[in-house]
Design a protein around this motif. Sequence first.
Motif, PDB file in Angstrom:
ATOM      1  N   GLY A 189       0.848  -1.189   0.000  1.00 38.52           N
ATOM      2  CA  GLY A 189       0.000   0.000   0.000  1.00 38.52           C
ATOM      3  C   GLY A 189       0.881   1.236   0.000  1.00 38.52           C
ATOM      4  N   ILE A 190       1.713   1.349   1.038  1.00 39.63           N
ATOM      5  CA  ILE A 190       2.759   2.385   1.072  1.00 39.63           C
ATOM      6  C   ILE A 190       4.038   1.724   1.589  1.00 39.63           C
ATOM      7  N   GLY A 191       4.889   1.279   0.662  1.00 37.53           N
ATOM      8  CA  GLY A 191       6.203   0.763   1.040  1.00 37.53           C
ATOM      9  C   GLY A 191       7.038   1.929   1.547  1.00 37.53           C
ATOM     10  N   GLU A 192       7.800   1.721   2.615  1.00 39.34           N
ATOM     11  CA  GLU A 192       8.562   2.826   3.232  1.00 39.34           C
ATOM     12  C   GLU A 192       9.714   2.284   4.054  1.00 39.34           C
ATOM     13  N   SER A 193      10.560   3.210   4.520  1.00 38.56           N
ATOM     14  CA  SER A 193      11.575   2.945   5.539  1.00 38.56           C
ATOM     15  C   SER A 193      12.506   1.779   5.207  1.00 38.56           C
ATOM     16  N   PRO A 194      13.102   1.762   4.000  1.00 34.77           N
ATOM     17  CA  PRO A 194      14.025   0.663   3.689  1.00 34.77           C
ATOM     18  C   PRO A 194      15.336   0.802   4.466  1.00 34.77           C
ATOM     19  N   VAL A 195      15.823  -0.322   4.997  1.00 30.14           N
ATOM     20  CA  VAL A 195      17.087  -0.347   5.752  1.00 30.14           C
ATOM     21  C   VAL A 195      17.832  -1.616   5.356  1.00 30.14           C
ATOM     22  N   TRP A 196      19.105  -1.491   5.010  1.00 27.75           N
ATOM     23  CA  TRP A 196      19.891  -2.670   4.653  1.00 27.75           C
ATOM     24  C   TRP A 196      20.436  -3.323   5.925  1.00 27.75           C
ATOM     25  N   GLU A 197      20.261  -4.650   6.008  1.00 28.11           N
ATOM     26  CA  GLU A 197      20.808  -5.408   7.143  1.00 28.11           C
ATOM     27  C   GLU A 197      22.016  -6.189   6.643  1.00 28.11           C
ATOM     28  N   GLU A 198      23.184  -5.686   6.972  1.00 27.95           N
ATOM     29  CA  GLU A 198      24.424  -6.219   6.417  1.00 27.95           C
ATOM     30  C   GLU A 198      24.656  -7.680   6.812  1.00 27.95           C
ATOM     31  N   LYS A 199      24.500  -7.967   8.104  1.00 30.85           N
ATOM     32  CA  LYS A 199      24.785  -9.340   8.581  1.00 30.85           C
ATOM     33  C   LYS A 199      23.886 -10.363   7.905  1.00 30.85           C
ATOM     34  N   ALA A 200      22.608 -10.014   7.768  1.00 32.91           N
ATOM     35  CA  ALA A 200      21.638 -10.968   7.209  1.00 32.91           C
ATOM     36  C   ALA A 200      21.584 -10.911   5.689  1.00 32.91           C
ATOM     37  N   GLY A 201      22.206  -9.881   5.084  1.00 32.18           N
ATOM     38  CA  GLY A 201      22.096  -9.721   3.633  1.00 32.18           C
ATOM     39  C   GLY A 201      20.650  -9.538   3.223  1.00 32.18           C
TER      40      GLY A 201
ATOM     41  N   LEU B 283      25.162   2.983 -10.325  1.00 34.98           N
ATOM     42  CA  LEU B 283      25.144   4.433 -10.064  1.00 34.98           C
ATOM     43  C   LEU B 283      26.555   5.005  -9.920  1.00 34.98           C
ATOM     44  N   GLY B 284      27.516   4.126  -9.599  1.00 27.40           N
ATOM     45  CA  GLY B 284      28.895   4.604  -9.483  1.00 27.40           C
ATOM     46  C   GLY B 284      29.188   5.323  -8.182  1.00 27.40           C
ATOM     47  N   VAL B 285      28.321   5.169  -7.207  1.00 27.85           N
ATOM     48  CA  VAL B 285      28.566   5.783  -5.897  1.00 27.85           C
ATOM     49  C   VAL B 285      28.025   4.829  -4.833  1.00 27.85           C
ATOM     50  N   LYS B 286      28.623   4.883  -3.659  1.00 22.46           N
ATOM     51  CA  LYS B 286      28.196   3.993  -2.580  1.00 22.46           C
ATOM     52  C   LYS B 286      27.499   4.769  -1.470  1.00 22.46           C
ATOM     53  N   GLY B 287      26.763   4.030  -0.668  1.00 22.38           N
ATOM     54  CA  GLY B 287      26.071   4.643   0.459  1.00 22.38           C
ATOM     55  C   GLY B 287      26.769   4.357   1.770  1.00 22.38           C
ATOM     56  N   VAL B 288      26.127   4.761   2.840  1.00 23.03           N
ATOM     57  CA  VAL B 288      26.677   4.672   4.189  1.00 23.03           C
ATOM     58  C   VAL B 288      25.860   3.641   4.965  1.00 23.03           C
ATOM     59  N   PRO B 289      26.508   2.722   5.696  1.00 19.67           N
ATOM     60  CA  PRO B 289      25.743   1.744   6.479  1.00 19.67           C
ATOM     61  C   PRO B 289      24.823   2.437   7.486  1.00 19.67           C
ATOM     62  N   PRO B 290      23.648   1.842   7.756  1.00 16.69           N
ATOM     63  CA  PRO B 290      22.705   2.471   8.685  1.00 16.69           C
ATOM     64  C   PRO B 290      23.174   2.357  10.138  1.00 16.69           C
ATOM     65  N   ASN B 291      22.669   3.241  10.986  1.00 23.04           N
ATOM     66  CA  ASN B 291      22.946   3.175  12.416  1.00 23.04           C
ATOM     67  C   ASN B 291      21.880   2.303  13.082  1.00 23.04           C
ATOM     68  N   SER B 292      22.226   1.723  14.212  1.00 22.30           N
ATOM     69  CA  SER B 292      21.263   0.939  14.992  1.00 22.30           C
ATOM     70  C   SER B 292      20.893   1.673  16.277  1.00 22.30           C
TER      71      SER B 292
ATOM     72  N   THR C 254       8.703   6.225  -2.861  1.00 20.57           N
ATOM     73  CA  THR C 254       8.509   6.723  -1.495  1.00 20.57           C
ATOM     74  C   THR C 254       9.793   6.942  -0.694  1.00 20.57           C
ATOM     75  N   SER C 255      10.779   6.037  -0.837  1.00 20.58           N
ATOM     76  CA  SER C 255      11.996   6.192  -0.038  1.00 20.58           C
ATOM     77  C   SER C 255      13.128   5.396  -0.667  1.00 20.58           C
ATOM     78  N   CYS C 256      14.339   5.571  -0.129  1.00 21.37           N
ATOM     79  CA  CYS C 256      15.487   4.877  -0.703  1.00 21.37           C
ATOM     80  C   CYS C 256      16.572   4.669   0.345  1.00 21.37           C
ATOM     81  N   CYS C 257      17.376   3.621   0.142  1.00 21.27           N
ATOM     82  CA  CYS C 257      18.549   3.404   0.993  1.00 21.27           C
ATOM     83  C   CYS C 257      19.585   2.641   0.184  1.00 21.27           C
ATOM     84  N   PHE C 258      20.833   2.792   0.549  1.00 23.29           N
ATOM     85  CA  PHE C 258      21.881   2.014  -0.102  1.00 23.29           C
ATOM     86  C   PHE C 258      22.039   0.685   0.621  1.00 23.29           C
ATOM     87  N   GLY C 259      22.412  -0.350  -0.140  1.00 20.36           N
ATOM     88  CA  GLY C 259      22.626  -1.671   0.441  1.00 20.36           C
ATOM     89  C   GLY C 259      23.439  -2.537  -0.499  1.00 20.36           C
ATOM     90  N   GLY C 260      23.345  -3.835  -0.282  1.00 21.02           N
ATOM     91  CA  GLY C 260      24.182  -4.768  -1.042  1.00 21.02           C
ATOM     92  C   GLY C 260      25.527  -4.919  -0.355  1.00 21.02           C
TER      93      GLY C 260
END
Length: 299
Positions: free
Chosen positions: A15-27, A287-296, A246-252
């Motif tokens: 309905g409204i996808g939101e708040s994406p966060v990459w979880e590094e340990k779990a991939g 995209l040729g640029v990387k993102g920053v890991p999220p904080n917990s 709606t939103s975006c985050c870097f991951g992988g």
Amino acid sequence: MSSIKIECIVKDKNGIGESPVWEEKAGSLLYVDITGQKVCRWNEATKQVKMLHLDAPIGSVVPWKSGGYVLAMDKRFAFLDWEKEMVTDIATVDQDKKNNRFNDGKVDPAGRFFAGTMAMETRPAEVERAQGSVYSLQTDHSVVKHFDKVDISNGLDWSLDHKIFYYIDTLSFKVDAFDYDMQTGQISNRRTVYKLEKEEALPDGQCIDVEGKLWVACYNGGRVIRIDPETGKRIQTVKLPVDKTTSCCFGGKDYSELYVTSAADGMDEEWQRRQPQAGGIFKITGLGVKGVPPNSYAG
């Protein structure tokens, strides 16, 4: 930039996808469906989505250092034990505003969970204005209110040196910056760093890359834009096959992939026929640029 590739990795209609966060340990990619009242995890290896249905709209979800997650749902902050499917309330806000709910949120570099509220939509994109506020859940579980008179509290992130807090109130059509004191979590000196063009529609979620540039998802604009908050200029536009980004985050593995959430709410049948992937989750590579890991959350 012909090397850019856009792929719909989750075809479920949120309905409204939101708040994406990459979880590094779990991939995996963690995200919510606000109106679907779900917390979801997409696993990169299996390509499967696990969902947890809850009893209220969920504005945002963040990882918790102790394991599990913290939610900004309904009008409360709460812990989520994913394995036990158990929600434990921490604190309630906006008690004088029965029609409010939490929206987007993110954890600051010191481990505080910032999230804002808004009035519920009576019809899609129609909200009572100036009803929301921005709060932070401190690491001792107390709540600080930073400011009010917000229309639709949305995208937030911090500069690489942690001295600036970037923030979007959607109906202002701009991206703002505040001076940020990491020791105290206090914000001050609000100013505008980017004003959206008409075709960019509404600014929604945002995230920062390793070069200190901001990526903003444009709701009803069908794109993410990259802006330089220092010059106030747009550097790049990436268009998606759905309008309601709606939103975006870097991951992988190396944070070089941009994940973008989208919404299907408020689209009639004809619109959904034209955009069958509306409400899906997208991955942008090249995209040729990387993102920053999220904080917990550190509480």
